[in-house]
Design an enzyme around this catalytic site. Structure first.
Site, PDB file in Angstrom:
ATOM      1  N   CYS A   1     -52.483 -23.668 -19.564  1.00  0.00           N
ATOM      2  CA  CYS A   1     -52.826 -22.337 -20.080  1.00  0.00           C
ATOM      3  C   CYS A   1     -54.299 -21.986 -19.902  1.00  0.00           C
ATOM      4  O   CYS A   1     -54.705 -20.864 -20.217  1.00  0.00           O
ATOM      5  CB  CYS A   1     -52.456 -22.249 -21.551  1.00  0.00           C
ATOM      6  SG  CYS A   1     -50.784 -22.833 -21.829  1.00  0.00           S
TER       7      CYS A   1
ATOM      8  N   GLU B   1     -57.837 -22.298 -33.701  1.00  0.00           N
ATOM      9  CA  GLU B   1     -58.793 -21.418 -33.031  1.00  0.00           C
ATOM     10  C   GLU B   1     -59.683 -20.711 -34.059  1.00  0.00           C
ATOM     11  O   GLU B   1     -60.900 -20.622 -33.881  1.00  0.00           O
ATOM     12  CB  GLU B   1     -58.045 -20.400 -32.162  1.00  0.00           C
ATOM     13  CG  GLU B   1     -58.993 -19.502 -31.363  1.00  0.00           C
ATOM     14  CD  GLU B   1     -58.284 -18.711 -30.271  1.00  0.00           C
ATOM     15  OE1 GLU B   1     -57.041 -18.600 -30.290  1.00  0.00           O
ATOM     16  OE2 GLU B   1     -59.010 -18.199 -29.377  1.00  0.00           O
TER      17      GLU B   1
ATOM     18  N   LYS C   1     -52.202 -11.302 -26.019  1.00  0.00           N
ATOM     19  CA  LYS C   1     -50.889 -11.904 -25.695  1.00  0.00           C
ATOM     20  C   LYS C   1     -49.778 -11.204 -26.465  1.00  0.00           C
ATOM     21  O   LYS C   1     -48.614 -11.241 -26.065  1.00  0.00           O
ATOM     22  CB  LYS C   1     -50.888 -13.398 -26.024  1.00  0.00           C
ATOM     23  CG  LYS C   1     -51.674 -14.245 -25.030  1.00  0.00           C
ATOM     24  CD  LYS C   1     -51.514 -15.726 -25.312  1.00  0.00           C
ATOM     25  CE  LYS C   1     -52.258 -16.589 -24.301  1.00  0.00           C
ATOM     26  NZ  LYS C   1     -53.722 -16.589 -24.499  1.00  0.00           N
TER      27      LYS C   1
ATOM     28  N   HIS D   1     -47.786 -14.479 -22.914  1.00  0.00           N
ATOM     29  CA  HIS D   1     -48.644 -15.585 -22.481  1.00  0.00           C
ATOM     30  C   HIS D   1     -48.364 -15.838 -20.995  1.00  0.00           C
ATOM     31  O   HIS D   1     -47.297 -16.323 -20.641  1.00  0.00           O
ATOM     32  CB  HIS D   1     -48.325 -16.819 -23.316  1.00  0.00           C
ATOM     33  CG  HIS D   1     -49.293 -17.945 -23.140  1.00  0.00           C
ATOM     34  ND1 HIS D   1     -50.077 -18.096 -22.020  1.00  0.00           N
ATOM     35  CD2 HIS D   1     -49.609 -18.989 -23.960  1.00  0.00           C
ATOM     36  CE1 HIS D   1     -50.819 -19.189 -22.153  1.00  0.00           C
ATOM     37  NE2 HIS D   1     -50.566 -19.737 -23.320  1.00  0.00           N
TER      38      HIS D   1
END
Lengths: 402, 84
Positions: free
Chosen positions: A162, A305, A326, A331
């Site tokens: 990712c 995060e 997203k 994603h």
């Protein structure tokens, strides 16, 4: 060290087939996620995604090209054409020799694998088309961009799940900043929305069946998207000398590895990447007004995060905006950082901060200003883009308004 | 459609020509078919006739299968069909 600016951008994703369409959708907070439509979708338990609709390869590409271009390559070439056209660059002579392509993708030609496995396993065929290998290889997109645009310098593909696009763009940035290349075409693409691609993700049980709601207390997982984002990174003086329209400046990056777990993110690893990008760009925390979050909509990512951002920014974490787009385009896995960079550019250039849509309930563990549901006008001079991959590989980019 | 007509149709499609422009004495080079085009044509022929053509792209000239011109290709295919 050279300064690096962006002089071209292109995209195709669930929100639009061009940058203009995509930015309009981002500003409107439009959701590009819907019912998936492909063969055997009825055998999936996850049936939503940010699929690109209305994109017909027939007509864009000739028969020979079609036999060589997987969908991820088709997306890449479409976005690269838009980006390079906008930059106004043509690659000849020394410029051609030194300029290259660094792209990110996690899966490469996933649907080519899928179609051909189906053919030999399910249909029992014993022969596959001769171009299966050149079509599915992860570097196919980068190679076709190099061929299409005469880019003869350093070109390769980066694959870090990712974070692939952010690692790729960080690498391209370094190459221009160091003086190695005057221009690099960079970004990434992904096209995993086929039966095998989604079935593999289902196995992890991190996918939402209804929506991607990053940072919202009732979030229940990620939703896949597909598409590409491609940029032209150019040395500042080179761009100025030819009177190019400069979109924004790339001012720094950092990469880090959690060295901890193959799927669970680490606050320390994320924080080191964010702090590293600030240091590389010579920024104080207070300089940053917007962060495009990795924001996958999973419990694990979003909490980690937010905690990492709170650690790095201290009290300023309460003043900055951090949204996850997203929620709108899904994603894009290896292509996600590239499409998300557009949200940073929209904030810097147009003063519009894209929202986190689908936000319904505050989560005390994600207590930042996530720009819920509606875009906001704001003056943003510096923006960051986060990407934290499976495998614990992190890459954060820093951009400045010009 | 005869074997000859079918093979010519496959080669013509690969060369982006009309079948009438593909002569029996044409070489693949005459027709503008490169090495990738050749392996793609062989794939299409194998699919059409359900045969396996002994062709190695590493050393085409050393293959048992003669590709020197269209007539030689057709003759080779007819032999493989007969041996099925």
């Amino acid at each position: 060290m050279k300064r690096v600016v962006i002089t071209g951008m292109g995209t195709i994703n669930a929100l639009g087939h061009t940058v203009a369409e995509t930015m309009t959708s981002l500003a409107e907070g439009r959701c590009g996620i819907g019912e998936l439509d492909f063969q055997d979708v009825d055998r999936l338990s996850i049936r939503i995604g940010g699929q690109v609709h209305g994109f017909e390869a027939e007509g864009r590409f000739n028969r020979q090209q079609m036999s060589l271009y997987d969908r991820f390559t088709q997306f890449t070439l479409t976005a690269a054409k838009e980006a390079i056209q906008q930059s106004g660059l043509e690659f000849h002579g020394e410029l051609s020799q030194k300029s290259g392509v660094v792209l990110g993708t996690a899966g490469g030609g996933v649907s080519t694998w899928d179609d051909n496995y189906r053919s030999v396993y399910e249909a029992g065929k014993n022969r596959v088309h001769p171009f299966v290998v050149p079509k599915l290889m992860n570097n196919a997109a980068a190679s076709h961009v190099s061929m299409e645009h005469n880019l003869k310098g350093p070109s390769f593909t980066v694959s870090t799940a990712c974070a692939s696009s952010n690692h790729a763009m960080a690498q391209a940035f370094q190459m221009v900043r160091s003086g190695m290349s005057p221009v690099m075409v960079t970004g990434g693409s992904e096209s995993m929305l086929c039966f095998g691609g989604v079935k593999a993700w289902e196995g992890l049980r991190v996918m939402s069946r209804d929506a991607c709601r990053p940072f919202s207390a009732n979030r229940n997982g990620m939703v896949q998207g597909e598409g590409a984002g491609i940029f032209v990174f150019e040395e500042y003086e080179h761009a100025r000398a030819r009177g190019a329209d400069i979109i924004c400046e790339v001012i720094g990056f950092a990469m880090s590895s959690d060295a901890a777990d193959i799927v669970m993110p680490s606050k320390q690893g994320a924080a080191r990447a964010i702090a590293g990008a600030l240091q590389d760009a010579r920024l104080n925390p207070e300089d940053v007004a917007y962060i495009n979050a990795h924001g996958t909509g999973t419990a694990a990512n979003d909490k980690t995060e937010c905690a990492a951002v709170a650690d790095v920014f201290g009290p300023h974490a309460d003043n900055l905006m951090m949204s996850s787009t997203k929620s709108m385009h899904g994603h894009l896995i290896g292509g996600t950082g590239a499409v998300e960079l557009l949200a940073c550019i929209m904030a810097l250039r147009d003063g519009i901060v894209a929202p986190t849509i689908g936000y319904e309930e505050p989560d005390p563990e994600c207590a930042l200003d996530v720009v819920p549901n509606t875009a906001r006008e704001a003056k943003v001079d510096v923006a960051l883009s986060n990407a934290f991959a499976f495998g614990g590989l992190n890459a954060v980019l820093a951009l400045r308004k010009v | 459609m005869s074997t000859q007509d079918k093979v010519i149709a496959i080669i013509a499609e690969q060369a982006v020509l009309e079948p009438s422009d593909v002569a029996l004495d044409s070489t693949l080079e005459d027709l503008g078919i490169d090495s990738l085009g050749l392996v793609e044509s062989i794939f299409a022929i194998e699919e059409e006739f359900d045969i396996t053509i002994p062709f190695n792209a590493n050393e085409p000239e050393k293959s048992e299968f003669d590709i020197s011109n269209v007539a030689a290709i057709i003759a080779g295919i007819e032999k493989l069909i007969a041996e099925k």
